[in-house]
Design a protein around this motif. Structure first.
Motif, mmCIF file in Angstrom:
data_model
loop_
_atom_site.group_PDB
_atom_site.id
_atom_site.type_symbol
_atom_site.label_atom_id
_atom_site.label_comp_id
_atom_site.label_asym_id
_atom_site.label_seq_id
_atom_site.Cartn_x
_atom_site.Cartn_y
_atom_site.Cartn_z
ATOM 1 N N ASN A 221 -13.098 8.581 6.385
ATOM 2 C CA ASN A 221 -13.908 7.884 7.269
ATOM 3 C C ASN A 221 -13.515 6.500 7.355
ATOM 4 O O ASN A 221 -14.479 5.676 7.067
ATOM 5 N N PRO A 222 -12.159 6.122 8.011
ATOM 6 C CA PRO A 222 -11.841 4.837 7.722
ATOM 7 C C PRO A 222 -12.672 3.625 8.506
ATOM 8 O O PRO A 222 -12.820 2.704 7.909
ATOM 9 N N SER A 223 -13.415 4.029 9.527
ATOM 10 C CA SER A 223 -14.267 2.993 10.182
ATOM 11 C C SER A 223 -15.355 2.478 9.355
ATOM 12 O O SER A 223 -16.000 1.365 9.495
ATOM 13 N N ASN A 228 -14.270 -2.517 -1.399
ATOM 14 C CA ASN A 228 -13.085 -3.472 -2.163
ATOM 15 C C ASN A 228 -12.236 -2.643 -3.100
ATOM 16 O O ASN A 228 -12.485 -2.029 -3.774
ATOM 17 N N VAL A 229 -10.792 -2.848 -2.792
ATOM 18 C CA VAL A 229 -9.778 -1.948 -3.347
ATOM 19 C C VAL A 229 -8.957 -3.334 -4.084
ATOM 20 O O VAL A 229 -8.227 -3.935 -3.555
ATOM 21 N N LEU A 230 -8.769 -3.036 -5.443
ATOM 22 C CA LEU A 230 -7.603 -3.903 -6.173
ATOM 23 C C LEU A 230 -6.765 -2.934 -6.743
ATOM 24 O O LEU A 230 -7.078 -1.976 -7.579
ATOM 25 N N ILE A 231 -5.437 -3.226 -6.752
ATOM 26 C CA ILE A 231 -4.541 -2.310 -7.088
ATOM 27 C C ILE A 231 -3.425 -3.445 -8.177
ATOM 28 O O ILE A 231 -2.988 -4.432 -7.693
ATOM 29 N N VAL A 232 -3.429 -2.953 -9.378
ATOM 30 C CA VAL A 232 -2.558 -3.986 -10.380
ATOM 31 C C VAL A 232 -1.589 -2.941 -11.058
ATOM 32 O O VAL A 232 -1.972 -1.823 -11.550
ATOM 33 N N TYR A 233 -0.542 -3.471 -10.871
ATOM 34 C CA TYR A 233 0.805 -2.649 -11.508
ATOM 35 C C TYR A 233 1.852 -3.731 -12.056
ATOM 36 O O TYR A 233 1.660 -4.949 -12.002
ATOM 37 N N THR A 234 2.603 -2.989 -12.918
ATOM 38 C CA THR A 234 3.430 -4.054 -13.597
ATOM 39 C C THR A 234 5.063 -3.725 -13.390
ATOM 40 O O THR A 234 5.515 -2.350 -13.263
ATOM 41 N N LYS A 235 5.910 -4.763 -13.110
ATOM 42 C CA LYS A 235 7.255 -4.703 -12.737
ATOM 43 C C LYS A 235 7.868 -3.866 -13.848
ATOM 44 O O LYS A 235 8.814 -3.170 -13.354
ATOM 45 N N ASP A 236 7.765 -3.815 -15.009
ATOM 46 C CA ASP A 236 8.676 -3.182 -16.107
ATOM 47 C C ASP A 236 7.757 -2.038 -16.633
ATOM 48 O O ASP A 236 8.113 -1.889 -18.088
ATOM 49 N N ASP A 237 7.017 -1.507 -16.085
ATOM 50 C CA ASP A 237 6.282 -0.361 -16.626
ATOM 51 C C ASP A 237 7.253 0.557 -16.863
ATOM 52 O O ASP A 237 7.905 1.292 -15.853
ATOM 53 N N GLU A 238 7.298 1.155 -18.095
ATOM 54 C CA GLU A 238 8.235 2.109 -18.591
ATOM 55 C C GLU A 238 7.718 3.593 -18.308
ATOM 56 O O GLU A 238 8.318 4.645 -18.629
ATOM 57 N N ILE A 251 -1.044 2.665 1.450
ATOM 58 C CA ILE A 251 -2.213 3.515 1.820
ATOM 59 C C ILE A 251 -3.439 2.618 2.204
ATOM 60 O O ILE A 251 -4.126 2.816 3.098
ATOM 61 N N PHE A 252 -3.812 1.521 1.132
ATOM 62 C CA PHE A 252 -4.949 0.806 1.478
ATOM 63 C C PHE A 252 -4.906 -0.523 2.199
ATOM 64 O O PHE A 252 -5.716 -1.437 2.062
ATOM 65 N N SER A 253 -3.560 -0.707 2.588
ATOM 66 C CA SER A 253 -3.133 -2.098 3.280
ATOM 67 C C SER A 253 -4.293 -2.144 4.551
ATOM 68 O O SER A 253 -4.387 -3.477 4.744
ATOM 69 N N GLY A 256 -7.609 -4.018 3.556
ATOM 70 C CA GLY A 256 -7.840 -5.557 2.946
ATOM 71 C C GLY A 256 -7.796 -5.322 1.527
ATOM 72 O O GLY A 256 -8.607 -6.205 0.720
ATOM 73 N N SER A 257 -7.044 -4.251 0.968
ATOM 74 C CA SER A 257 -6.830 -4.341 -0.524
ATOM 75 C C SER A 257 -6.137 -5.501 -1.159
ATOM 76 O O SER A 257 -5.285 -6.134 -0.211
ATOM 77 N N THR A 258 -6.306 -5.744 -2.382
ATOM 78 C CA THR A 258 -5.470 -6.795 -3.003
ATOM 79 C C THR A 258 -4.585 -5.916 -3.836
ATOM 80 O O THR A 258 -4.852 -5.349 -4.659
ATOM 81 N N CYS A 259 -3.288 -6.354 -3.999
ATOM 82 C CA CYS A 259 -2.236 -5.720 -4.779
ATOM 83 C C CYS A 259 -1.619 -6.939 -5.787
ATOM 84 O O CYS A 259 -1.079 -7.871 -5.055
ATOM 85 N N ILE A 260 -1.449 -6.643 -6.924
ATOM 86 C CA ILE A 260 -0.976 -7.600 -7.817
ATOM 87 C C ILE A 260 0.098 -7.194 -8.722
ATOM 88 O O ILE A 260 -0.408 -6.382 -9.320
#
Length: 287
Positions: A221-223, A228-238, A251-253, A256-260
């Motif tokens: 139900n998008p409306s 609040n959505v926070l997405i944290v990921y690592t560039k060198d995740d093995e 998906i959550f853009s 108003g999601s925050t991606c770090i």
């Protein structure tokens, strides 16, 4: 027996043998996929207590409290000792291996920051009562039951690795909706993950035999989606490919999601090494 009949018999036996071989190979593949899914995706460690987290097994004497869940999972409740009027609840979902004993640093850090922490131990892990090995269905049920105990409209639900993948499947079922959901070095699509690891041709074929068919989708139900959505990921995740987390960001853009993206540290250590880059994006512990 005539020569023609011998030829027919030979062809029949050959075809039957090929079909039998194909069937045995097919069953072998299914068994192999099932084994890998059962013992690689879920790697529980059992324990009798969580002394390092303030629980030795006697609720009336311990700082932390243990709560059994109906389907066999459990919650470890850790309350801040600092003097404040009210603490924001945070439900923590750990990764696929070991138990809550291996998450002392992040859990204690969250408590020290003032969060009222409920840490979920999936059924079959740690000191839970479930005797069967966990699977994709049981861990989803564990999260839903845990949220029934501690969830509310001001709650944060944070999932690391496997925990984030489970969160991606059930976040839309949590009621009332939490104030924030947090994905930490997680994956969003098991099909894409297997395809990346095994290959574009064999991966999808093998995934079709898995019970775990996880794929994070947009809110139903998008409306009315105000979380609040926070997405944290690592560039060198093995362990988890970066594209899995970037898919979550897409998906959550719209919401108003925050991606770090953290620069270094791999799958586990990056969240601690670069804590200052993302931790302030958690909703405040004080309501």
């Amino acid at each position: 027996m005539s020569k023609k009949k011998k030829q027919v018999l030979y062809v029949t036996i050959s075809v039957f043998s090929l079909l039998l071989f194909a069937l045995l190979l097919f069953l072998f593949v299914i068994a192999g996929v099932s084994y890998l899914e059962t013992y690689q995706l879920f790697q529980p460690t059992r324990t009798k207590d969580y002394r390092s987290l303030g629980f030795s097994g006697l609720n009336n004497e311990d700082v932390s409290k243990w709560i059994d869940l109906p389907s066999g999972g459990g919650l470890l409740h850790m309350t801040p000792q600092i003097n404040t009027k009210k603490h924001r609840t945070l439900l923590f979902l750990h990764g696929n291996s070991m138990s809550l004993n291996e998450y002392v640093m992040p859990l204690q850090s969250l408590v020290e920051m003032g969060y009222n922490v409920y840490a979920l131990e999936y059924g079959g892990y740690g000191m839970t009562k479930r005797t069967k090995r966990p699977d994709c269905f049981s861990v989803e049920q564990d999260v839903l039951e845990a949220y029934q105990v501690c969830g509310n409209g001001e709650c944060i639900v944070a999932g690391f690795s496997l925990g984030g993948a489970i969160l991606g499947q059930v976040y839309d079922l949590l009621s009332p909706s939490p104030a924030q959901i947090v994905f930490l070095n997680t994956f969003s699509d098991t099909s894409l993950l297997i395809k990346t690891v095994i290959g574009p041709r064999l991966g999808p074929f093998l995934h079709s035999f898995c019970k775990t068919q996880w794929k994070t989708r947009s809110p139903s139900n998008p409306s009315n989606f105000k979380t609040n959505v926070l997405i944290v990921y690592t560039k060198d995740d093995e362990i988890i490919p970066v594209n899995q987390n970037q898919l979550l960001c897409r998906i959550f853009s719209k919401y108003g999601s925050t991606c770090i993206e953290l620069p270094t540290g791999g799958h586990r250590n990056s969240l601690f090494i670069h804590e200052k880059l993302w931790i302030h994006n958690l909703l405040s512990s004080y309501i």
